[in-house]
Structures are given as C-alpha cells and as structure tokens.
Design an enzyme around this catalytic site. Structure first.
Site, PDB file in Angstrom:
ATOM      1  N   CYS A 411      35.799  47.230  17.405  1.00 38.18           N
ATOM      2  CA  CYS A 411      35.685  47.750  18.316  1.00 38.18           C
ATOM      3  C   CYS A 411      33.995  47.340  19.283  1.00 38.18           C
ATOM      4  CB  CYS A 411      35.606  49.268  18.198  1.00 38.18           C
ATOM      5  SG  CYS A 411      34.746  49.965  17.145  1.00 38.18           S
ATOM      6  N   HIS A 455      34.253  54.288  16.133  1.00 38.47           N
ATOM      7  CA  HIS A 455      34.410  53.529  17.041  1.00 38.47           C
ATOM      8  C   HIS A 455      33.510  53.250  18.109  1.00 38.47           C
ATOM      9  CE1 HIS A 455      37.926  51.816  19.274  1.00 38.47           C
ATOM     10  NE2 HIS A 455      37.976  52.971  19.748  1.00 38.47           N
ATOM     11  N   ASP A 471      39.296  51.955  26.740  1.00 39.72           N
ATOM     12  CA  ASP A 471      39.059  51.615  25.428  1.00 39.72           C
ATOM     13  C   ASP A 471      39.902  50.295  24.883  1.00 39.72           C
ATOM     14  OD1 ASP A 471      38.607  51.323  22.824  1.00 39.72           O
ATOM     15  OD2 ASP A 471      39.661  52.682  22.066  1.00 39.72           O
TER      16      ASP A 471
END
Lengths: 665, 327
Positions: A411, A455, A471
């Site tokens: 991520c 994250h 995202d």
C-alpha cells in the site's frame, strides 16, 4: 531455657523450601527481559544456599558479599547501559532479590527476602499485564505466603504441603475483601512521575514512511487496538482509521513538516449521523491515536490536530482507553486553502522524471482535478499492477521504477506514488497512514485491529469538497479493503509467514477460530473491566450502582463493605457457635449418654462417683466396666503430671461392649 | 519517679481485670490483638506497593496490593481463632529450695481445635534476674499438651510466679494475639539448706544439767553403731553394698544419735538472723531424714513431735518454709 529472640532464629526447613520455590516463580516471568547472566547468578546462589543448609558450605564472608554486590551492579550497568530508568531498576531489584538469598540466615533476613519478592512480582505487571501473567503471578505469591507461614512453625518438622495449603486458604479467603477494595478503593491520578517502561519491543506505525516499511509491519499479528461501537459497526470500506498524515517528501521518505500541524481546530463541516465508539489502544509509546474521520473526543488530554488526527498530550505508555465520536462523511477544510493545503504541493526539486512526465501528460488531458485523480486510479486498476507483501527493493528513482517497471508493491508504494503524481500535476495531496478494517468479534460486538491491518492511503484537496480520500490499493486489490489482508495476499502464501504458529493463520479452521475469538473476547473484557479500571471507569461504575459518585461515597463503601465482608468471614472462620468441651468432660458426657440409654439418669448435683456407684448397682452386668471408667476418670481428673484420654476411651469402649452384650442377651 | 507508680497502677488495673482462675478458658474479653513489628513493616511494603500502583495507574498492581492487604486482615481472624477457646490449666508443682528454679507444668487443651505455635511464658518481669522461660507448642484438637515453665524461686515461702502471657503469631507472624492468664500458680519454697554444725539439745525430759557443754551434732562425729538387717523403708543410700557383695545379705549402716536420745532441732537454740537459722535447720532436717533418724522440730509457736520418714520430713520442711510467712 533461654532462647534467642524469635527473629534471630534459623529458618525452618518448610520455609526455606518455599522460599526457593517462590523465588524461582518470581524470577521466571522476568527472565525474558533479564540479561542471561542473571539466570546463572540465580542458579549459583540457590545452589550455594542449599549447600549451606546441608552444612556443606559456609555463608559468604563480608568481602565476598561486597564483591558480589559490586560485580552485580557493574554487570547491570554494562548490560543496560546505565543504572537509571525502570528497566535497570527492575534488573537491580531482581539481582538484589537473588543475592539476598545467599545471606539469608535468620528469620528476619527471610522476611526481607519475602517482602522483596512481593515487590518484584509487582514490577512484572508494569511490563506485562496479560491475563496469563496475572494468573501466573498468583503462584509466586502463594509460594511467598507459604514461606511466611513456614517461618512461624518453630522447630517442629512440618510438611511443606500443609504450609502451602494454609497459604492457599488465606488467599482464597482474602478474595472477597480484595474485590471490595479493588472496586471501591478511590483511584487517584499519578502522584508524581516515575520512569516508564522503555520503548523496546513495541511494534506499530512509525512517524515516517518509506517503501517496504508498512509491508514489514504487516508481518506482525500483534494487536494495535480494539474498538467497540455503540451502534452497528460501519461498513468495512468505511473503516479508515487515521493515525498520521505525511506532507513532506525527500525523494525516498515521507515525513511530517516539523510543527506543521500545530494549529488546532481546522475548518470542517459535519455531514450525516455521528458514529460513537470507544477504543482500547495497546501500548504504542507514541502520542497519536486512531480514529475515523472526523473525530472528536471529550477527553481533555486528547487534541485534534490541523490534519484531523487525534493526538494525546503524552505518549501511550500503557493500554489507553478513550471514547470518540466521528462524522464519517464530513467535509474537511472545504473552503479556503490553508497552510496545510499549500504545504501539500511540496516535491523534491529533481528526480522521478518519468512520473513527472506522466503527470504533465495527465494534466494536459484532464483539466478537472478529480478527473485526473480518477485517471491515476484507473491506471492502477487497468494496468497489471500487483499487490504483494514481498515488494522488490528499489533504488534510485524508486517511484519511476515502481510505476513503470516492476509494478509490484504494497500500500505504501501505491499511496506514495499517487501522491507524488498528483503533486506533480499541481493537485495538493498527502499520504495518510493508519489502519484499515479490522476483524469483527461478533460475540463481543467489537473490532480487533491488528498490525497487519496497517495501511496507507491518499487524500487530495479540491476547492469546495475539501480533502478527498483516494485509496489506490483498492484499485489493485479490492479484497484488501473488502475482506482483509489475508484474502488479498492468499495467492502468494505470505500472510504472517514469519509466524507459523500464530492462530491468526488458521482462521479458516472453524474451531480454532472460535477458540481464538473467545480468547480474544476474554482478553478484551480483561482489558476493559480490569486493566482499565481507573478513576473514570470507577466513577461510571459507581454512578450506575449508586446514582452518584464521589470520593466520600467510595470511602464509605470501602469501610462498610470491608467490615461486612470481614464480619461474614469472621463468623465462617471462627465458628463461635462451636464451643467444644475439654477432653475429660467430653468423655464423661459420652459415659453419661451411654448410661442414660440404659435408663440411669444422672441426678441434679450428683457427683461422678456416686452416679457411677448407683449405675453399677442398677446395671450389675456392666458393673465392672462402669467402675473401671469411673476409676479412670477420677485418676485423670486428679492426675498432676500428664493427662491422657486414652485410658478413658478404652474404658468407654469396654463399657459399650458389655452394654451391647447385655442388650442382645 | 513516675515509672514505678505507673507500672503499679497498670498492675492493679490488670489484677482487677484478670482474676485468678484455674483452669482458664481464653475468651474474647481477654484476648488482645496488635500487629507485630514485622506486621508494621509489611504494612509499609504495602504502602510502597500502593504508591507504585497509583503512579503507574496499574490495575494489577492495585490488585496484588489489595490481595495482600486482605490477607493481612484475614490473618487477624486466623490468629484470633488460634487463641480463642484455648483452655489452660495448671498442675501442682513440686516444692523447691530457695535459689533453685521452680518448674510449673501448664496444660494446654485445644478444646476441639488444632492450635499452632502457642507461646506460653511469664508476663514480663524486669526484676527477674534469671532469663524468663518461654515455651512454644502445637496443640492437636483433641490433646492436652503440657508446657513446662520455670522460674527462679528466690525467697522462702509460698512462691507465686504470677501471671502468664500466652501469645500466638500464627499463621503469618504479622499479627500477634496475646492474653494474660492468672492460673493462681504457686509452689512452696523451702529455705536453702546450708551446711553447718548444730548445737544439740538433748531431750532428757528433765531440766538441763548446768555447766555441761552441749554436744554438737555435725557431720563425721556421729557414731557409727554397726550394721543391722535391712527393713523396708530404710534409705538405699545407707545400704552396705560391700557386705551384700560378700553374700552377707542386705545390711544397713546404722548411726546412733548421740546419747541414744531423740534429737530436737530447735530454732531458739541457734543464734543469728532468722534466715540462716532456718537454712541450717533445713539442712539438718534433710540430713537426719537421710539417716533415717528420728528428730523433732521446734520453732517459735510450732512444735513437731519426734518422728521419722518422708512424710515427717515434708511436714518439717513445710513448717520451715512457711515460718513467719502469711500463707
């Protein structure tokens, strides 16, 4: 018969045995945090003390004692890099506890050792307060109490188990009173500050982000926090737990502008219904907290920074409980561009030429900022990008290499790259780190969020809409957001690969998972109702049962409740109704009962001798036995030297036999 | 000085509370409970632990502190239970000579409950030079356990060692429960026998011959009469073992009183202070009894006719012990 004062006497065997056992149990949970030589020191000291007890060695001389002490202090200094701080203090305490064993001669020394032991048990709680630690610590406490009981057995050979049994009885009987004290003893804030446990061994988000770091963190199944919602838990893809924002990029590492977010109360607009929840956060040794956007807390020690994150005035050094209210759909800084927005355009002067080129190209294609961002996300979705826990290491222009060559990343790669591209296209953007999702424990209706839920995502600023969350990971691996990391990386078998025995790896096995969730629920309850039972919880508990809460009420309840519990225990332990007769009287009343059955009642004020004579006349068959008892009784009554009950019970048995014979005849 | 006044007032107060009673059952009214020094130290440790709990806001530390505090409170009940209902009784104590150590046997009766580490001793007596003895016993629930206490008997007469202190620190040693018990202990203290010559007053039944020098009874000058047959009741010390080994049967060495007449041990015939006179008489009572010789004892206001044997000896000793003493 002169004796030494009791405290100067040697230690009884039962006590010494338990002292050694208890010492082992006290030190055992500390071992993981102690230098290895401490264990060796303990074994040597215990062996020495046992040899002294068996008269095969002598107590150390003053010189040896001094040398041992200096050596130990030097050892602690060398292995802990100093003598200040809680950690070194505990090592010193344990070392003193061990060394004291060798020179324990008298009961007073043993007492010092036992008291040191209790304190050493307590220091363990400062580092570790799990259920199992607490349960285990009952063992050394029982051992120390046994040693204390053993000290009272003077000279008499007593089996160690009987002292243990008594110690356990004492502990069990103490439980009700302990509960009264625990629930109602007024909790105070810290009186003065003490050294805290050091940061060693805390895993969690760090205050900067470079490629590969969150992937590293995701190898840990450690608990970050638990959140329980007053209402139904929001959808999984709404659960973005904000911890930090990064607005500075130096070409490799994302960081915060120093003092950049000092200004409080940024402009925001609440939209939709608020979500109320409470969080029990594990120790992180960092001040930032975790909350959904846009969060607000009533706690005076918690402030909202200008990047909408919550921060506590002090680092979270022990599990921390807080309540928060969030407006998930709120608009963040929608109106005028603030200093934070202006800072969100910063880029290094050079580097990543291909990414910059792509950004210029996109800028030419899309005049609308939102459309441009969508285009970036589409690129991630449509091109063969891979979401992996094992990203390749990248050197030089890392973003270029990731975007256009390897296309494999976790991520933080996606978030970092997207933020870079948006900034290069002149759209204010920043990286947000925190946790995403969490595992719902349906039995307890709370979420557990673990380190592998860490994250990183992006938010960019648009005039009128404020900061918009994007995202990129969701584009590449929707499973990560919808179902969690384990599903997202199931193809490459990399989930918790460094930890083959973690029960989290076996979530697909129904019963293991049920056990794991129940265990976690127990831990959650422990955390919530035991460990976090401080002033605030005590106040609300008292509010619930009494309707009001103040210190006077608490003290009243402690005194009254303590007295009631003690009174009840006193009746149970002392049993005042059980008034026993002396052995002689007991035997005589048995004698009386036997004769009564035969119809010979003792007259008021009739003496034992006349009574027996009359009974012998009335019952000629048993006359001899009756006289025999009477004689034995008189003899014992006037025995000056030493009274025995044996002849009496023999005489009674003979009488019973002959009366029984008479009845059957 | 204030101290003796206070201590005597304290004694009077105690005496008014504690009546002599044998046997004595320890009841709630007579048991006192206080923490020991070690108990106070334990309390200090608990305070330190509580401070750690407060400053680290640590629930488990609170829990441990409260558990140990509760154990301390519970141990008060156990200490009390260990004492309450215990029955103490005194047996008769044998007489002693002044300056010897008198021994008193106390019986402890558990009265249906096992008792651990019960310490019996004298109530602190600072004037006592000999170390006051104490005795620690465990009492099983159905047993009578003896405890022997001793105390130096300094003066002749009826010796009352006074109140007993019964104490127990069981189970943890942090709390002590104690009681003062007056079992009305008493024993007879004979004068200390002192060897010496005794002017012999020969009992003639008529007036003394004037001018005649009084014979003196002393060791070594009494006449060895010869041997006679052993009769039951003769002292074994006077058996003639050599004759026995030669096969001549049991013979007893016989000593004669001078003049073949009864000896009167007469207090008035002696000079000097009262106590040395009594000591000398005591010596001769023992000596003559040892020789199986008849003698009489005369004290002012007291006359014991000539006789022989253990009962006679004890009677004489008793009179000597109680001479001039309000018994």
């Amino acid at each position: 018969m002169s004796k030494k004062p009791a405290m100067e006497q040697a230690i009884p065997r039962a006590s010494l045995t338990w002292l050694l056992v208890a010492q082992f149990l006290v030190i055992l949970p500390h071992l993981g945090h102690l230098p290895l030589w401490i264990s060796a020191l303990w074994i040597a000291c215990a062996y020495w003390r046992i040899q002294v007890y068996r008269m095969r060695a002598r107590f150390p001389s003053a010189l040896v004692k001094a040398a041992l002490m200096v050596g130990t202090i030097a050892g602690v200094y060398l292995s802990r890099g100093g003598l200040v701080g809680l950690d070194a203090a505990v090592v010193l305490l344990v070392a003193a506890f061990i060394l004291k064993l060798v020179e324990v001669r008298t009961r007073r020394d043993a007492l010092v050792l036992i008291y040191l032991g209790f304190f050493t048990v307590l220091t363990r709680y400062l580092f570790d307060s799990e259920i199992l630690t607490a349960a285990f610590s009952l063992l050394p406490v029982a051992g120390l109490l046994s040693a204390l009981v053993g000290l009272q057995h003077s000279g008499v050979v007593v089996r160690p188990w009987s002292t243990l049994k008594l110690a356990m009885t004492l502990m069990l009987q103490a439980v009700p009173l302990m509960l009264v004290l625990f629930l109602f003893f007024p909790r105070l804030g810290p009186l003065w500050s003490l050294p805290q446990p050091s940061e060693r061994g805390v895993t969690g988000l760090s205050d900067s982000m470079a490629p590969g770091e969150i992937a590293e963190l995701s190898r840990s199944g450690g608990l970050a926090f638990r959140a329980s919602f007053d209402d139904p838990v929001p959808a999984r893809n709404q659960l973005y737990w904000r911890a930090l924002t990064f607005d500075r990029f130096d070409g490799r590492r994302w960081t915060q502008t120093p003092q950049g977010f000092a200004a409080a109360s940024p402009d925001w607009q609440a939209v939709g219904d608020p979500v109320r929840y409470s969080v029990i956060m594990e120790r992180s040794a960092k001040p930032w907290l975790f909350a959904l956007d846009v969060a607000q807390s009533d706690d005076d020690a918690i402030r909202r920074k200008s990047d909408f994150r919550l921060e506590r005035t002090r680092p979270v050094e022990r599990t921390f409980f807080y309540r928060a209210t969030s407006w998930i759909d709120a608009r963040l800084e929608p109106e005028s561009p603030s200093a934070a927005v202006r800072r969100a355009l910063q880029l290094p002067a050079t580097g990543e030429p291909r990414a910059r080129g792509w950004a210029q190209e996109l800028r030419r294609q899309y005049s609308d900022d939102r459309a441009l961002a969508e285009a970036v996300l589409r690129q991630f979705r449509e091109q063969p990008y891979v979401y992996t826990l094992r990203p390749p290491t990248l050197e030089g222009d890392a973003i270029d290499a990731f975007l256009f060559d390897t296309r494999r990343g976790f991520c933080e790669h996606y978030a970092g790259a997207m933020t870079f591209v948006l900034r290069a296209a002149n759209i204010p953007a920043r990286v947000v780190t925190g946790y995403q999702g969490g595992e719902l424990n349906t039995a307890g209706n709370y979420l557990q969020v673990r380190q592998f839920d860490a994250h990183a995502w992006v938010e960019y600023w648009i005039e009128g809409a404020g900061w918009v969350r994007a995202d990129p990971t969701f584009q590449v691996a929707p499973d990560r957001i919808e179902r969690g990391l384990e599903e997202a990386v199931s193809g490459e078998q990399s989930f918790l690969e460094g930890d083959p025995f973690s029960p989290l790896r076996y979530r697909h096995l129904g019963w293991i998972n049920t056990l794991r969730l129940q265990w976690d629920e127990l831990n959650y309850g422990w955390q919530r109702w035991v460990l976090d039972y401080q002033a605030e919880q005590q106040g609300s508990f008292l509010q619930r049962i009494m309707g009001h809460s103040d210190k006077t009420t608490l003290i009243g309840i402690v005194l009254l409740g303590g007295l009631v519990v003690l009174g009840a225990l006193a009746i149970w332990i002392i049993k005042p109704w059980r008034r026993r007769l002396a052995p002689l009287d007991r035997a005589f009343s048995q004698f009386e009962r036997l004769l009564q059955k035969e119809g010979v009642q003792r007259l008021p004020a009739e003496g034992p001798r006349t009574y027996a004579a009359r009974a012998a006349q009335a019952l000629p068959a048993a006359a001899n036995e009756i006289r025999g008892f009477s004689r034995a009784y008189e003899q014992q009554c006037y025995e000056t030297d030493d009274a025995h009950t044996q002849p009496l019970s023999d005489a009674l048995r003979a009488l019973r036999r002959s009366l029984g014979k008479g009845a059957t005849r | 000085m204030a101290t003796p006044g206070r201590s005597s007032r304290w004694d009077r107060w105690l005496a008014s509370r504690i009546r002599p009673e044998n046997p004595t059952r320890l009841t709630q009214q007579r048991i006192y409970i206080l923490p020991t020094l070690e108990g106070v130290a334990f309390g200090c440790v608990l305070v330190v632990m509580l401070l750690a709990a407060i400053n680290y806001q640590n629930s488990l530390a609170y829990g441990l502190t409260f558990l140990l505090a509760a154990v301390l409170f519970i141990s008060v009940l156990h200490t009390y239970r260990n004492m309450v209902g215990l029955v103490l009784s005194a047996a008769n104590s044998p007489p002693v000579f002044a300056g010897d150590v008198a021994s008193f046997r106390i019986h402890l009766d558990g009265a249906g409950r096992a008792r651990r580490a019960i310490v019996t001793g004298w109530q602190a007596a600072p004037t006592q030079t000999a170390p006051a003895s104490s005795h620690t016993v465990d009492v099983e629930h159905d047993a009578l356990v003896p405890a022997d206490l001793s105390r130096e008997a300094l003066t002749r007469g009826r010796f009352r060692p006074g109140r007993l202190r019964v104490e127990s620190r069981f189970p943890l040693g942090l709390i002590k429960a104690w009681s003062w018990v007056d079992l009305d202990l008493a024993t007879l203290v004979y004068p200390r026998p002192v060897e010496g010559d005794l002017p012999l007053d020969v009992h003639t039944g008529s007036e003394k011959e004037a001018g005649a020098q009084s014979p003196v009874l002393s060791m070594g000058v009494d006449d060895f009469q010869g041997l006679r047959r052993y009769q039951p009741g003769d002292s074994k010390r006077r058996l003639h073992w050599k004759a026995y080994s030669r096969g001549q049967g049991l013979l007893v060495k016989d000593f004669a009183a001078a003049g073949g007449q009864d000896v009167i041990l007469d207090f008035d015939a002696l000079a000097g202070a009262i106590e040395p006179r009594l000591s000398l008489l005591c010596y001769w009572v023992l000596e003559l009894s040892g020789r199986q010789q008849t003698f009489a004892l005369r004290l002012p206001g007291e006359y014991i006719a000539a006789d022989v044997g253990d009962a006679h000896r004890d009677r004489c000793l008793r009179v000597l012990a109680l001479h001039g003493v309000q018994a």
